[in-house]
Design a protein around this motif. Sequence first.
Motif, PDB file in Angstrom:
ATOM      1  N   TRP A 138      46.942  58.336  -8.726  1.00 36.38           N
ATOM      2  CA  TRP A 138      46.393  59.335  -8.145  1.00 36.38           C
ATOM      3  C   TRP A 138      46.987  59.472  -6.551  1.00 36.38           C
ATOM      4  O   TRP A 138      47.511  58.595  -5.890  1.00 36.38           O
ATOM      5  N   THR A 139      47.251  60.706  -6.320  1.00 37.54           N
ATOM      6  CA  THR A 139      48.187  61.194  -5.065  1.00 37.54           C
ATOM      7  C   THR A 139      47.499  62.510  -4.371  1.00 37.54           C
ATOM      8  O   THR A 139      46.813  63.247  -5.064  1.00 37.54           O
ATOM      9  N   ILE A 168      43.130  65.527  -4.672  1.00 36.43           N
ATOM     10  CA  ILE A 168      43.986  64.643  -5.435  1.00 36.43           C
ATOM     11  C   ILE A 168      44.392  64.918  -6.599  1.00 36.43           C
ATOM     12  O   ILE A 168      43.452  65.812  -7.496  1.00 36.43           O
ATOM     13  N   MET A 169      45.410  64.287  -7.244  1.00 39.10           N
ATOM     14  CA  MET A 169      45.993  64.799  -8.638  1.00 39.10           C
ATOM     15  C   MET A 169      46.623  63.489  -9.423  1.00 39.10           C
ATOM     16  O   MET A 169      47.104  62.760  -8.558  1.00 39.10           O
ATOM     17  N   PHE A 170      46.349  63.597 -10.682  1.00 33.93           N
ATOM     18  CA  PHE A 170      46.911  62.403 -11.491  1.00 33.93           C
ATOM     19  C   PHE A 170      47.502  62.867 -12.389  1.00 33.93           C
ATOM     20  O   PHE A 170      47.381  63.903 -13.310  1.00 33.93           O
ATOM     21  N   SER A 171      49.295  62.640 -12.399  1.00 38.47           N
ATOM     22  CA  SER A 171      49.988  63.134 -13.437  1.00 38.47           C
ATOM     23  C   SER A 171      50.201  62.005 -14.618  1.00 38.47           C
ATOM     24  O   SER A 171      50.582  60.883 -14.363  1.00 38.47           O
ATOM     25  N   VAL A 172      49.776  62.325 -15.898  1.00 38.69           N
ATOM     26  CA  VAL A 172      50.129  61.588 -16.826  1.00 38.69           C
ATOM     27  C   VAL A 172      51.404  61.028 -17.223  1.00 38.69           C
ATOM     28  O   VAL A 172      51.739  59.819 -17.355  1.00 38.69           O
ATOM     29  N   LYS A 173      52.406  62.128 -17.014  1.00 35.45           N
ATOM     30  CA  LYS A 173      53.850  61.726 -17.136  1.00 35.45           C
ATOM     31  C   LYS A 173      54.448  60.923 -15.933  1.00 35.45           C
ATOM     32  O   LYS A 173      55.081  59.962 -16.185  1.00 35.45           O
ATOM     33  N   ASP A 174      53.716  61.035 -14.953  1.00 35.62           N
ATOM     34  CA  ASP A 174      54.369  60.126 -13.549  1.00 35.62           C
ATOM     35  C   ASP A 174      53.847  58.712 -14.013  1.00 35.62           C
ATOM     36  O   ASP A 174      54.542  57.836 -13.657  1.00 35.62           O
ATOM     37  N   TYR A 175      52.608  58.710 -14.312  1.00 33.87           N
ATOM     38  CA  TYR A 175      52.141  57.186 -14.471  1.00 33.87           C
ATOM     39  C   TYR A 175      52.781  56.608 -15.878  1.00 33.87           C
ATOM     40  O   TYR A 175      53.221  55.574 -15.927  1.00 33.87           O
ATOM     41  N   ALA A 176      52.957  57.296 -16.867  1.00 29.30           N
ATOM     42  CA  ALA A 176      53.765  56.900 -18.101  1.00 29.30           C
ATOM     43  C   ALA A 176      55.141  56.281 -17.762  1.00 29.30           C
ATOM     44  O   ALA A 176      55.545  55.257 -18.388  1.00 29.30           O
ATOM     45  N   GLU A 177      55.920  57.195 -17.014  1.00 28.15           N
ATOM     46  CA  GLU A 177      57.015  56.696 -16.498  1.00 28.15           C
ATOM     47  C   GLU A 177      57.244  55.788 -15.241  1.00 28.15           C
ATOM     48  O   GLU A 177      58.251  54.974 -15.316  1.00 28.15           O
ATOM     49  N   PHE A 178      56.628  55.978 -14.451  1.00 26.24           N
ATOM     50  CA  PHE A 178      56.885  55.428 -12.987  1.00 26.24           C
ATOM     51  C   PHE A 178      55.643  54.594 -12.463  1.00 26.24           C
ATOM     52  O   PHE A 178      55.514  53.934 -11.591  1.00 26.24           O
TER      53      PHE A 178
END
Length: 974
Positions: A733-734, A719-729
């Motif tokens: 975790w995916t 699994i991966m968590f993107s900080v930018k993905d969370y900050a924008e969208f």
Amino acid sequence: MANKKKTIGRTNKKKLTTNKRVNEQPRVTVTYKKFRLTTTAAASCNRLVAKLEKFQQPIKSKENPKIMVISGDDHVLDVLLDRLAPLTAHTTENLEKIRRIAHKINGRVNNSDKNVKAKSLNILRKTKSERMVDIVKLFEKTRDKSTCTNLAAVIHACIAPKSGQTRKSFLKQLVEIEATKIFIKSIMDLQSKSVGSPDVLLNELVFILGQLSQKDSKFSKHTEMLNASKMFHQNLKNNIKNVKFISPLLKCFKTITKNETIVGVLLRDSFLLTLEKLIRENNKYLIKNKQYVILVILANITKKVSEENCDRVIRAGLMQYALDVFNIKLYTANKAHPKIFSSALDVLVHISNTNNGRTALRKSNKFNVLYQFSVRCPEDQVYNSTMSKLCTVINVCQEKLLLLPLSSTQSALAFGIGDINLNDSDSDKYAGCDSDDSDIDDIEIAVVQNLMDPLIIRKPDSVKFEIPFNYWKDRDDLISTYGRLFVEFNNETPKNNSANKLKSNKYLNRTNTSLLTDHHFNTDKNDIGLMANLRTCQTHKAAYLSIAKRVNSVSPFVKVAYPDWIGFNNDEQPMESLYNSDVHVSRNKLLSCLERSVSKRRDSGDMIVYDLDYLLESVNDACNSSQQLSNYDERNLGAKSGFDYLHFESRFECGNLRKAIKIGSNEYDLILNSDVNSMSHSQWFYFQVSNMEAAKPYVFNIVNMEKHNSQYKTGMQPIMFSVKDYAEFKKGWTRTGMDICYYRNCYKNCNKSHGSYMTATFSIQFPYDRDICYIAYVYPYTYSKLLYKCFRWKNSVDPATTLFRANCLCRSLNNNEVPIITITSVENNEKKIKDRHIIYLTSRVHPGETSSSWVIDGVIDYLCGSTLTAKKARDTYVFKIVPMLNIEGVINGCHRCGLTNEDLNRKWSSPDPKLHPEIFHARGILEYMTHVMKKVPYVYCDFHGHSNTKNCFFYGCSAKKSWSRMDLSKYYRL
């Protein structure tokens, strides 16, 4: 004489006239199909015909709708079976009748007329019919060989392959009535009476057992209980050239050799010599028809093979037989060939587990043949497991494996516990199957050291005693220690100084007094100290940070992980589909590993980009105090670095990554940290990655995984968590990763006398440039998150109706609080609290099993909810929950152990109050319920996770699969 002839003539004429009159009637005509009954007495025949006419029902003819056709064949077998049923009560008096009827039934079931045979079989195979039960009971009671032969022939016809769709239900019916035991006993009786070649009855019984062995899950158990393994072996020796006879017999051996006890008996009975002779005498037939069965039998026998028995396997040429499979060019699309190759490699893998086996494999000079097979192997998904086993055999049998690029395999984290000798060998020796602590799918407890020796329960040397369940001698000690956790049952709380009384406990005084402080048991303050300063008005970030700053860790943390800090939950995520791996990619990675293993190559241009050992030595603890903990990931998004490699970090709660080595332009070898004070248990990972480029595939190879099997083989993704993905969208975790593969590598595992580590490899294309991403084994669940959730749960319930309390059960070795939660309804007139049953739940004794925390989190969420069932549960029961037993392992990123290099789940029988305070006091709760409250828990459930098994499942209390020698001794009675 003349008068007599005349009378007979008149009678015949009269009968003909009667038939003619019937045929001339203008009504609907009834025609009977002809049938023949082979009876000796005319009177019996007439009575049988009369009975048939009584039961016949007219059927419309297709040619002429006015003509009704009645088939006598449809009811002959029914009548015979009806006549047979009452005779089974007195077989001796009715022996002759039973013999005749059995012969007739056999004649119809094995009739040369296909229509008659098919109809007879359908009658016998009716789902709810008791016909077959009567036949089997009669077979068991009668001692007449002719009758038994006919009845066995009837059963043979019903279960023969290609004899119809309903044979499976018929086999199931035979299994349900335990027909296996009856037929095994019959063969044992026959063997004691007959000498020489097998008769018809023996052939029939062996065929029947061959079919039942594939459907009856208790087949090997029945064989063991009846001591029939030598009987099967003797029949094989006596008929070693009779291929028709040995074919079903080999199916029986395929099943019974899964039983360790039977394997031990067969090995003592020189079964390996018989198997070698069988292969030599019937090699052509076996290769063509039964090669797979022979190889499965060999794999079962060699599964727990000792050094001595391995020598016998080698001397008998059975190892060479498995190797010769790869000389034959069977690389076709035949469905049986993948099974043959896989079973042959199972044999070689089991042999390679012994020193003699590895030496023999090296001397055989077959590695080139095996490697050539790997190159030519068809690129089909069914061959993936075969390639993985092939990689295992070649790597294990190398004379000298590569060593991990570490100064020491000892964990980078060390916790001082004084002059105490820690040895976790007992837990490995008696490892059960309560969770994923085994590399074998169907684990059997290894209590037998050598299958050639008698069954002996081995007593571990290092376990000196097991504390009896009533080791608390003083009832006041129990009350002063645990009464504070059960105040809802009794308002009379102890008024004396419980902390001082606890110190005076003579059993606890045997321990080191340096750890026995007031805060160690936290009796003066029942609430959890880390929750004291939290406020409902605080944001999740502020509250979580307040808790995380005060958590004690073995090594200093430098940050709080962003996913834990922001408190993202994946509650509304859709169901995740399994990843379909690319066969070509997996094949190429395995071949690359094999090539590297054979050439023993290690590139000298590799670059270390992350080294936890170096960081721990160079970091100034004063400058990295826990008070400085925070998170600046959002501020650092897009920050450029002057280096062209990825940046890694794992110094945060639950984090685990010891070393990262760049071995290619976009490829990294990663080495995980062992559990604290340990050299093993490297499986859990959780780390941060940054300084990446978007849309570029980065390859990560985790090269020191220890489990022989993994869900990464069957579709799981990291699994991966993107900080930018969370900050924008607001995306959390995916599942991610491509080209996933799990295989044995060429790095030696120093914790074992032989063998190597496993590699979990995957590729990731990061979505953004200069992003900050977190990668984990599965969804993490931290200790700080649990304490924050306790605070939220306490403030989410209505105190007027629901009692929710979070207390400190005890303190861990590193002075962290272990929470215990109480949930029930407040006192009401319907059912008083003292009358309610107690349900005791515990979880997360193995820190790497984060799924157990998520499940018990959901349980607590549900119990605190407002649904009718949750309210009913609170009204009926009092829930005592310890949601995280091994908090030290969780905090420090361990997979299985805590700070003492011991599996806490193996310490329930003898917990040390100093070394294992969590288990000691979790068990003390049970003591208090039993001896003070006189209430046995209504339910006790311990929540775990599993790395090899899918879905949800339960383990019951089984003495055979217990880790305790006391339980084992109850099962294995000498």
